[in-house]
Enzyme design. Sequence first.
Site, mmCIF file in Angstrom:
data_model
loop_
_atom_site.group_PDB
_atom_site.id
_atom_site.type_symbol
_atom_site.label_atom_id
_atom_site.label_comp_id
_atom_site.label_asym_id
_atom_site.label_seq_id
_atom_site.Cartn_x
_atom_site.Cartn_y
_atom_site.Cartn_z
ATOM 1 N N ASP A 1 41.628 38.358 38.561
ATOM 2 C CA ASP A 1 41.952 39.272 37.464
ATOM 3 C C ASP A 1 40.979 39.063 36.307
ATOM 4 O O ASP A 1 40.354 40.003 35.812
ATOM 5 C CB ASP A 1 43.395 39.035 36.987
ATOM 6 C CG ASP A 1 44.389 39.158 38.121
ATOM 7 O OD1 ASP A 1 44.552 40.263 38.646
ATOM 8 O OD2 ASP A 1 44.982 38.136 38.495
ATOM 9 N N GLU B 1 38.925 39.716 45.543
ATOM 10 C CA GLU B 1 38.273 40.996 45.258
ATOM 11 C C GLU B 1 36.844 40.821 44.740
ATOM 12 O O GLU B 1 35.894 41.353 45.300
ATOM 13 C CB GLU B 1 39.114 41.769 44.221
ATOM 14 C CG GLU B 1 38.486 43.073 43.823
ATOM 15 C CD GLU B 1 39.453 44.037 43.129
ATOM 16 O OE1 GLU B 1 40.661 44.005 43.410
ATOM 17 O OE2 GLU B 1 38.969 44.836 42.306
HETATM 18 O O1 TRH Z 1 40.490 34.051 42.859
HETATM 19 P P1 TRH Z 1 40.715 35.201 43.744
HETATM 20 O O2 TRH Z 1 41.476 34.913 44.956
HETATM 21 O O3 TRH Z 1 41.421 36.372 42.941
HETATM 22 C C1 TRH Z 1 42.440 37.179 43.468
HETATM 23 C C2 TRH Z 1 42.006 38.518 43.846
HETATM 24 O O4 TRH Z 1 41.333 39.142 42.792
HETATM 25 C C3 TRH Z 1 43.188 39.346 44.235
HETATM 26 O O5 TRH Z 1 42.800 40.642 44.574
HETATM 27 C C4 TRH Z 1 44.128 39.378 43.080
HETATM 28 O O6 TRH Z 1 45.242 40.131 43.404
HETATM 29 C C5 TRH Z 1 44.504 37.985 42.766
HETATM 30 O O7 TRH Z 1 43.347 37.254 42.432
HETATM 31 C C6 TRH Z 1 45.458 37.913 41.621
HETATM 32 O O8 TRH Z 1 39.289 35.773 44.234
HETATM 33 P P2 TRH Z 1 38.189 36.669 43.495
HETATM 34 O O9 TRH Z 1 38.690 38.033 43.241
HETATM 35 O O10 TRH Z 1 36.976 36.548 44.288
HETATM 36 O O11 TRH Z 1 37.948 35.961 42.100
HETATM 37 C C7 TRH Z 1 37.284 34.739 41.975
HETATM 38 C C8 TRH Z 1 36.446 34.755 40.713
HETATM 39 O O12 TRH Z 1 36.082 33.431 40.355
HETATM 40 C C9 TRH Z 1 35.139 35.531 40.889
HETATM 41 O O13 TRH Z 1 34.840 36.236 39.690
HETATM 42 C C10 TRH Z 1 34.108 34.430 41.093
HETATM 43 C C11 TRH Z 1 34.667 33.367 40.194
HETATM 44 N N1 TRH Z 1 34.201 31.985 40.451
HETATM 45 C C12 TRH Z 1 33.213 31.475 39.639
HETATM 46 O O14 TRH Z 1 32.707 32.173 38.739
HETATM 47 N N2 TRH Z 1 32.806 30.178 39.831
HETATM 48 C C13 TRH Z 1 33.363 29.380 40.783
HETATM 49 O O15 TRH Z 1 32.956 28.186 40.901
HETATM 50 C C14 TRH Z 1 34.374 29.930 41.634
HETATM 51 C C15 TRH Z 1 34.975 29.077 42.722
HETATM 52 C C16 TRH Z 1 34.773 31.241 41.443
#
Ligand code: TRH
Length: 370
Positions: free
Chosen positions: A19, A264
Amino acid sequence: MPSKPLWDIFCTVIDNHGDLGVCWRLARQLADAGQSVRLWVDDASALAWMAPDHLRCQVPNIQVLPWAAASQNDVLQNLPPADVWIEAFGCTLPEAFVAHAVNTRPKQPVWINLEYLSAESWVPRMHGLPSPVMSGPAKGWTKTFFYPGFAPDTGGLLRETDLLARQKRFDRAAWRTQHAPDLAPGGLLISLFCYEPAALPQLLTQLVGTPHHLLVTPGRPLAAVQQALAGMPVQPHWSALPYTSQDGFDDMLWACDLNFVRGEDSLVRALWAGQPFIWHIYPQDDNAHHAKLEAFLDWMQTPPSLRQAHRVWNGMENPELPTLAANNLGTWATCAQAALDRLLAQKPLITQLLAFVQNNDIQVTPSQPR
Ligand code: TRH
């Protein structure tokens, strides 16, 4: 007409990082396009690693504000009215904030309900539909559904204007040497960002005895790997990564030969990386995510072995995870590259969002390169 349009983005952190990840990316890209942004969020703590530049006050035109402040009278009295409201993922705007706007503004802002990403066939039909507000202080105002998506008749995907230039400058060999100095010739570098896939022990077993190296991201992926490894007599090559910024996360995806991503935002980033990937979709109680995953695999024109890998990884089938043999990786790479080419030919989400707002009588200044 305002010289620099002002946007309010509202974000609630349900769980995980997506989010805030999506909202921060949106805020940054709007700011890069010359807009001013206020990001109202109920838990901004992950920005400490996701966006360290923000904490060093190095991101101009973005103000991060606590969600609760949007209901405080003293804040509302002095708040310049925004031209656009973004309600991310159906979070409901604070009633006091909406009521204050209704009482003090001659007309409503452009009010957008930014939805979740899906490749399902109904998305183009829903994208851009008006949604009249039927109750509450803003009764009679209208929101618009904005659906990100993979097809030209959807809202598109978030993509920075300088993405390809950054990729070109990226020193892949140096990153690999730094993060896996002992990677043997012929070994694959694999990143892991997932929830708790049932097939994780299968993947780890498959990696044992190979020269491949698994880079495990922090939080749930690391906990899941540690638990799975506890029952294994021999371990594969692996190491844990610390939390990194969103740009650092991109670097990882660009550097690896295969990426496991989830949710996402990291799915979109894996697509922009153009490398083979396997997606762990966010699980929903009623298994609605199965249809969503199949729709995405159809859009990707996924070869059978990659479809099977996705189904096994997401617990939809129990047979074996396809091997990481060169022929599989080769077809997965071709598929990822073709998907990337298709997406690069489409308009990014920000371009479409700015056009939508412009058509609603808000002046939008020309895009500024970062
Ligand atoms: O963390 P998520 O599983 O988020 C999920 C999905 O968005 C899902 O659709 C939603 O319903 C739920 O949250 C509430 O995976 P996502 O979407 O890939 O988000 C991870 C974010 O974290 C992405 O912007 C990348 C960031 N990230 C970093 O910037 N650095 C890091 O070291 C890591 C591990 C992630």
